[in-house]
Design an enzyme around this catalytic site. Structure first.
Site: not given
Ligand SMILES: *Cc1c(COP(=O)(O)O)cnc(C)c1O
Length: 824
Positions: A372, A560-561, A566, A668, A672
């Site tokens: 992952h 998101k986290r 990110k 992901t 969505k």
């Protein structure tokens, strides 16, 4: 013949009988539950009691349906999947179960008779937050799809007493509070105390020869019991009901008080607490390892308990474990359950007397592994001395696996010491979990095309070169019946009108929407639905944050986290730039924009918490400035979780997926948002690459360096100061971090961007991508002003999102990795 069960009866009634009757059955069941569980009449029940009664009735229906399903697949000797994951981010279950069973309406009607709104009951349910982010949510999406596809599957994890912490922001600082989800969430769990298993920690190993065979016994160990709790997982209009088995750690000490002297009594309590600490709390670090002994114990407890129960259940139906690989596929979700390799080997060797080669062959053919992340701080490595102390027998086996592996590698890479060391399972006094999986599993996959390419060409290259047939890709997917059909009912209803309801079972049918490209009525309807969902989110924001947001502004979301890779920081720097631009030119003609953030930071992640503080400061500065606040608003929503995502996502116009290329394995959240009509603003990273392939250049906002360009810039030597010096807009916002105008200073963030300590400044190349990002954000504004163009982009995104269903992903795992089929 089994007598017709309640399930069949209810399903029949629901499908065939009059409204009145269906409702009556539901009310009958609810009354009975209320009486038996709470000793009260249904009309006297509190909302909490009504909620529990509803869940218990649904649980009974699932239990009955599961019995039928089990006898069906047992009769057919079907192969089963066992999905091992330290995390399942389940979210809420009531809505999902009623929807899947097709009984939402009848329950709604029945409750209406009691003056109870089903929606209010949905809001009572706490999220089962047994995960951090994408990895855990993926596991839950896959359980949903396996059930919908009639694949017999069991998920295994831990029954954490405390799931992911609850987040509050106080004066800009993230505060963590315990998530005591079991208080209300336990209704879905059924304990199976009779199936408790023993797990052995520590102690010593005794080896001896008996009948020419090596026998092994662990003694003086500390036993801990693992008690299973079942949670049913329904499928959409399917026969299957699968289950998630959550293990709870329990001390074997039965606390016979009279047997203890006072001192021993305290020690016994202490030991109890130590044993039970194992399943106490979920580690809140996402994409980052915590080398804590307790974490290793969590991993072993859940792996050992799960494999013991798999083996036992196999032997109930088959006469030996020789057939295990034909009937059982065990999946290792990231390296957290990598102990499956030595534990299954241990069971075969020590408990069932197999020889090494046969046992190893069975392990190989049974186990498969999904990677992952490629980030080194997330690669699990255990200090060997801890490993040996806690799991002495497992350590012996891993050492033997490594000895054989290194011998073999010496034949394929003779003399290449560096390569062999890199590939070893034990080296430099560390046990490397990824290499353990690579050495054993028959399949290894990444989670997007780009990520799988990076695995085979970069970090796992040496393994790929000797066993290329092991490697494959399965791009992630989402349970879109939750993320679209349940959370965006208005869009779903219109889609059914336009393209029929086939898309609810087959997501690729969404492509049918393409025939309405540029259709004025459809575009108008799409705008209305988005507007409604935005209004709904405005209500939530007003309630939680006390901020009034313009529902006609662009809803630009990054949820998101919180992680440096990110790059929430890149988003904030652009917002600061927009603020400056409006301050300098008050007549600047831009469409109003609302930036929505939601993100938890790992409790010990300093820089991530600083970024939250920065978002909070920028939000306060902008929202209180009359010169700017009608053009820009910034909202940070506390406590990001599945149920909050379900509120935000249907309202999004822009989906921020702006990680530095090469670091986001898939994402992901991007899927969505896409299926709900948000347009991606992103880098060519993870599954954004495939989103781009689906929608084409015209329907995505791409910016920034590619993964290859990032790599080349590292090779060449990256100096953020050059970007800072060369770009006035960039300099302005980086300087602002410490100028005081934000009400507080952000020296640490500025330092992380500019100070070149050991070449580590701006490790995520935020400054290098800044200009490209700012220009692309200007394009977003321009595109939004052309409502026809923008809504067409949105339409194409919905139409092309079918590929990202977890049904497709699970189908690929079933065909190429697990070799399982749905049960007829
Ligand atoms: C989908 C989801 C994630 C993953 O989001 P990414 O943007 O892919 O990182 C994390 N948390 C929750 C609650 C989610 O629903």
């Amino acid at each position: 013949m089994r007598s017709k069960s309640l399930v069949i009866k209810m399903k029949k009634e629901i499908r065939e009988l009059e409204n009145e009757m269906k409702k009556e059955t539901v009310l009958e069941q609810l009354s009975e539950k209320c009486l038996h569980t709470f000793g009260c009449d249904l009309d006297e029940a509190t909302k909490q009691q009504t909620y529990r009664a509803v869940c218990l009735v649904v649980r009974d229906i699932l239990a009955q349906q599961r019995r039928e399903f089990c006898s069906q697949y047992e009769k057919q000797h079907a192969k089963q999947v066992f999905y091992m994951s330290m995390e399942f981010l389940v979210g809420t279950s009531l809505h999902n179960n009623l929807y899947n069973l097709g009984i939402e309406e009848v329950f709604e009607e029945a409750l209406h008779d009691l003056s109870v709104d089903l929606k209010d009951l949905y809001e009572i349910e706490p999220d089962a937050g047994l995960g951090n982010g994408g990895l855990g949510r993926l596991a839950s999406c896959y359980m949903d799809s396996m059930s919908s596809m009639d694949i017999p599957a069991t998920g295994f994890s831990l029954r954490y007493e405390f799931g992911i912490f609850k987040q509050k922001i106080i004066d800009g600082w993230q505060m963590e509070f315990p998530d005591n989800w079991l208080e209300m969430g336990d209704v879905w769990l059924i304990p199976r105390k009779e199936d408790t298993v023993e797990i052995k920690f520590g102690g010593k190993i005794h080896e001896w020869m008996e009948d020419g065979k090596l026998r092994v016994e662990q003694y003086d160990y500390t036993p801990v019991l693992a008690v299973p709790y079942d949670m049913f997982i329904s499928g959409y209009h399917s026969n299957a009901v699968n289950k998630l088995v959550l293990w709870s750690a329990k001390s074997p000490n039965n606390m016979d008080m009279s047997a203890f002297s006072r001192g021993d009594y305290v020690k016994a309590i202490e030991q109890n607490a130590m044993a039970e600490a194992i399943s106490k709390v979920l580690y809140p670090a996402d994409d980052h390892v915590e080398g804590k002994i307790l974490r290793l114990k969590q991993q072993y407890l859940f792996v050992s308990a799960s494999l013991q129960s798999i083996v036992k259940s196999h032997l109930k139906h088959y006469d030996s474990l020789d057939s295990l690989p034909e009937k059982v596929a065990v999946h290792i979700n990231d390296t957290h359950p990598a102990l499956c390799v030595p534990e299954l080997l241990r069971i075969l060797l020590d408990d069932y007397g197999y020889d090494w080669d046969t046992a190893w062959d069975i392990c190989q053919r049974t186990l498969a592994y999904t990677n992952h992340t490629v980030m080194s701080e997330a690669l699990e490595r255990w200090p060997e001395h801890i490993f040996r102390e806690q799991l002495p027998r497992i350590h012996q086996l891993v050492a033997e696996i490594n000895r054989r592996l290194v011998n073999y590698l010496n034949t394929v890479y003779p003399g290449d010491v560096a390569k062999i060391e890199y590939m070893a399972v034990i080296a430099n006094n560390e046990v490397r979990m990824a290499n353990l999986c690579l050495a054993c599993c028959h399949k290894v996959n990444g989670v997007s095309k780009l990520h799988s390419d990076i695995l085979t060409h970069s970090i796992f290259r040496d393994y790929y070169n000797i066993t290329p047939e092991k490697f494959t890709n399965v791009t992630n997917g989402i349970a879109y019946r939750r993320w679209l059909c349940q959370s965006n009912p208005r869009l779903t209803e219109k889609l059914k009108e336009w393209i029929g309801d086939g898309f609810v079972k087959d997501s690729t049918a969404l492509e049918g929407l393409m025939k309405y490209y540029d259709n004025p009525q459809v575009l108008e309807e799409l705008r209305k639905i988005k507007q409604y969902n935005k209004q709904n989110l405005c209500g939530y924001i007003a309630k939680t944050n006390g901020i009034n947001v313009d529902p006609h502004s662009i809803f630009d979301v990054q949820i998101k986290r919180l992680h440096e890779y990110k790059r929430q920081l890149l988003n904030v720097l652009n917002i600061m730039h927009m603020y400056c631009a409006v301050k300098e030119n008050p007549n600047l003609d831009i469409p109003p924009r609302t930036f929505v953030f939601a993100a938890k930071a790992s409790a010990g992640y300093f820089m991530a918490k600083q970024v939250i503080r920065l978002i909070d400061a920028v939000s306060k500065m902008i929202n209180s400035d009359p010169a700017v606040r009608d053009k820009i608003k910034v909202v940070f929503l506390e406590d990001y979780k599945v149920s909050l995502a379900e509120i935000i996502i249907p309202a999004a116009d822009i989906s921020e997926q702006i990680s530095i290329a090469g670091k986001e394995a898939s994402g992901t959240g991007n899927m969505k948002l896409m299926i709900n009509g948000a347009v991606t603003l992103g880098t060519l990273d993870g599954a954004n690459v495939e989103i781009h392939e689906q929608v084409g250049d015209e329907n995505i906002f791409l910016f920034g360096m590619t993964a290859q360009e990032v790599e080349q810039l590292w090779q060449k030597g990256y100096n953020p100061i050059e970007y800072y010096n060369a770009n006035l807009e960039l300099r302005q916002v980086v300087d602002m971090l410490t100028s005081g105008v934000l009400g507080s200073r952000f020296d640490d963030i500025q330092k992380s961007l500019l100070t070149n300590a050991f070449g580590a400044a701006d490790a995520y190349m935020t400054l290098a991508d800044f200009d490209s990002y700012v220009r692309k954000q200007e394009e977003v504004s321009a595109a939004y002003l052309d409502q026809r163009r923008f809504t067409n982009m949105s339409l194409v995104n919905i139409a092309k999102a079918g590929l990202f269903s977890s049904d497709r992903a699970v189908g690929e795992y079933a065909d190429n990795i697990w070799h399982v089929k749905g049960v007829q």
